[in-house]
Design an enzyme around this catalytic site. Structure first.
Site, mmCIF file in Angstrom:
data_model
loop_
_atom_site.group_PDB
_atom_site.id
_atom_site.type_symbol
_atom_site.label_atom_id
_atom_site.label_comp_id
_atom_site.label_asym_id
_atom_site.label_seq_id
_atom_site.Cartn_x
_atom_site.Cartn_y
_atom_site.Cartn_z
ATOM 1 N N GLY A 31 1.101 -1.769 -0.217
ATOM 2 C CA GLY A 31 -0.393 -0.150 -0.432
ATOM 3 C C GLY A 31 1.548 1.282 0.237
ATOM 4 N N GLY A 36 5.800 4.243 -8.925
ATOM 5 C CA GLY A 36 6.009 2.832 -9.246
ATOM 6 C C GLY A 36 5.265 1.255 -9.140
ATOM 7 N N HIS A 37 4.229 1.545 -8.438
ATOM 8 C CA HIS A 37 3.367 0.934 -8.447
ATOM 9 C C HIS A 37 2.590 0.514 -9.579
ATOM 10 C CE1 HIS A 37 3.965 1.614 -2.936
ATOM 11 N NE2 HIS A 37 4.025 0.266 -3.278
ATOM 12 N N LYS A 150 13.233 -2.587 -8.050
ATOM 13 C CA LYS A 150 13.968 -2.497 -7.073
ATOM 14 C C LYS A 150 14.656 -2.867 -5.521
ATOM 15 C CE LYS A 150 11.659 0.410 -3.608
ATOM 16 N NZ LYS A 150 11.725 0.489 -2.603
ATOM 17 N N ASP A 151 13.480 -3.885 -5.900
ATOM 18 C CA ASP A 151 13.744 -5.024 -4.988
ATOM 19 C C ASP A 151 14.015 -5.894 -5.326
ATOM 20 O OD1 ASP A 151 12.213 -3.966 -1.603
ATOM 21 O OD2 ASP A 151 11.070 -3.160 -4.357
ATOM 22 N N GLN A 154 14.464 -9.139 -3.041
ATOM 23 C CA GLN A 154 13.420 -9.891 -3.559
ATOM 24 C C GLN A 154 12.415 -10.785 -5.227
ATOM 25 O OE1 GLN A 154 9.216 -8.799 -0.620
ATOM 26 N NE2 GLN A 154 9.359 -7.190 -3.420
ATOM 27 N N MET A 185 10.938 5.857 -6.159
ATOM 28 C CA MET A 185 9.755 6.405 -5.339
ATOM 29 C C MET A 185 10.100 4.659 -4.394
ATOM 30 S SD MET A 185 7.350 7.260 -8.380
ATOM 31 C CE MET A 185 7.350 8.448 -9.285
ATOM 32 N N SER A 187 7.474 4.544 -0.859
ATOM 33 C CA SER A 187 6.245 4.290 0.362
ATOM 34 C C SER A 187 7.542 4.915 1.359
ATOM 35 C CB SER A 187 5.259 3.053 0.387
ATOM 36 O OG SER A 187 5.003 2.583 -0.537
ATOM 37 N N ARG A 188 8.257 4.899 1.465
ATOM 38 C CA ARG A 188 8.581 5.341 2.727
ATOM 39 C C ARG A 188 9.031 6.535 2.933
ATOM 40 N NH1 ARG A 188 10.875 0.494 5.853
ATOM 41 N NH2 ARG A 188 10.541 -1.050 4.891
HETATM 42 P P1 AMP Z 1 5.835 -3.257 -1.612
HETATM 43 O O1 AMP Z 1 4.872 -1.984 -1.310
HETATM 44 O O2 AMP Z 1 6.874 -1.804 -0.806
HETATM 45 O O3 AMP Z 1 5.863 -3.871 -1.086
HETATM 46 O O4 AMP Z 1 6.040 -3.006 -3.301
HETATM 47 C C1 AMP Z 1 5.548 -3.326 -3.385
HETATM 48 C C2 AMP Z 1 5.615 -4.060 -4.759
HETATM 49 O O5 AMP Z 1 6.097 -2.220 -5.481
HETATM 50 C C3 AMP Z 1 7.122 -4.634 -4.726
HETATM 51 O O6 AMP Z 1 7.381 -5.623 -5.925
HETATM 52 C C4 AMP Z 1 8.701 -3.900 -5.137
HETATM 53 O O7 AMP Z 1 9.354 -4.055 -5.634
HETATM 54 C C5 AMP Z 1 7.342 -2.388 -6.197
HETATM 55 N N1 AMP Z 1 8.417 -1.362 -6.392
HETATM 56 C C6 AMP Z 1 7.941 -0.693 -4.662
HETATM 57 N N2 AMP Z 1 8.543 0.470 -5.457
HETATM 58 C C7 AMP Z 1 8.960 0.680 -7.034
HETATM 59 C C8 AMP Z 1 9.397 1.653 -7.873
HETATM 60 N N3 AMP Z 1 9.635 2.703 -7.423
HETATM 61 N N4 AMP Z 1 9.144 0.850 -9.260
HETATM 62 C C9 AMP Z 1 9.121 -0.778 -9.374
HETATM 63 N N5 AMP Z 1 8.354 -1.068 -8.922
HETATM 64 C C10 AMP Z 1 8.542 -0.471 -7.081
#
Ligand code: AMP
Length: 285
Positions: A31, A36-37, A150-151, A154, A185, A187-188
């Site tokens: 969330g 990016g999401h 980015k991860d 993961q 980008m 969320s943090r």
């Molecule tokens: P998170 O909500 O941070 O767990 O991210 C959910 C998904 O969005 C994960 O697959 C992340 O790698 C991807 N994600 C987060 N930030 C970015 C970004 N800046 N660019 C591309 N994918 C992203």
């Protein structure tokens, strides 16, 4: 757009879609969604006839309870963004739905891919990621699943799980979406003070410096890492969690700057831990 929080309803909708011959794309998130999401969603929409987004802040992947408590939540804005982006279904379960009190905890790991980077400095993190993602894969049964590069670790760990456990899912890695000043980008980023937000640009600038020094002929791995470390540490309030150079497939440390290497870092700027990485091709002499 359908919004569901219960497993039974989710499975009913998905089984209807499957009977209709839909191709299902799945984007798991925690969330506080940003562009990016939404790149994951866009990729899914190009490839699939139905796109599912899950929003769940998974407690089992946080090794630091303070980090879990501080993780931002923004459900109303998230749902609006999903609706505007043409998401078909948002799965928004509670902790009790995903981990009922009666459940018996299970632990998965892929040790070889977890000895470096975040696996080393966040013990238990990938065990939690593998646990939640495998559960969500079983619940959503997607044809494609989209993860951000980015991860990167993961992405590698999930790809390996899918291969090893024969999940009939194609895992797609989506390039990192960046702010105009290069910061990845996240969320943090919302938790950064204005001053720390400025300091955080040291991270993308460090990657620029990494490329420039490689092109300039630097081939001594130790010296190269020192240059990059010193650069990051010019920032106030900066603490390096790790700065590592590893093989992009095995994630094991390299001892020479040749071929493709993954440069990856995790940096605390103030209280906020930010990660970034890039695969770099070391020019031959
Ligand atoms: P998170 O909500 O941070 O767990 O991210 C959910 C998904 O969005 C994960 O697959 C992340 O790698 C991807 N994600 C987060 N930030 C970015 C970004 N800046 N660019 C591309 N994918 C992203």
């Amino acid at each position: 757009m359908i919004v569901l929080s219960e497993i039974l309803e989710l499975k009913q909708v998905i089984s209807g879609w499957k009977q209709n011959g839909d191709t299902i794309g799945f984007c798991p998130t925690m969330g506080t969604l940003h562009a990016g999401h939404m790149d994951l969603v866009e990729n899914s929409k190009k490839q699939c006839s139905k796109t599912i987004v899950s929003i769940f802040i998974n407690p089992t992947q946080f090794n630091d309870p303070k980090d879990f408590a501080a993780y931002p939540k923004n459900t109303d804005a998230d749902l609006k963004l999903c609706e505007e982006s043409g998401v078909d279904l948002v799965f928004l379960p509670s902790v009790d739905v995903m981990y009922p009190k009666s459940s018996t905890p299970i632990q998965m790991s892929i040790p070889i891919l977890q000895t470096t980077l975040c696996g080393r400095t966040r013990p238990g993190h990938f065990e939690g990621v593998l646990q939640i993602v495998s559960k969500l894969f079983h619940l959503t049964e997607p044809h494609f699943a989209f993860f951000g590069l980015k991860d990167y670790q993961q992405f590698r760990v999930i790809s390996a799980m899918v291969a090893e456990l024969n999940f009939p899912i194609q895992v797609i890695g989506v390039p990192t979406k960046r702010e105009s000043d290069g910061l990845a980008m996240s969320s943090r980023n919302l938790r950064l003070t204005p001053k720390d937000r400025e300091t955080a640009t040291l991270i993308p600038r460090m990657f620029q410096l990494a490329k420039k020094t490689l092109l300039g002929g630097e081939r001594d791995l130790k010296v190269w890492k020192e240059i990059l470390t010193d650069f990051l540490l010019t920032g106030m309030n900066v603490k390096i969690d790790y700065l590592e150079v590893v093989d992009p497939m095995t994630l094991q440390p390299v001892n020479k700057l040749t071929g493709n290497v993954l440069l990856a870092t995790a940096v605390f700027v103030g209280e906020v831990r930010l990660i970034d990485n890039e695969i770099l091709t070391c020019p031959s002499k």
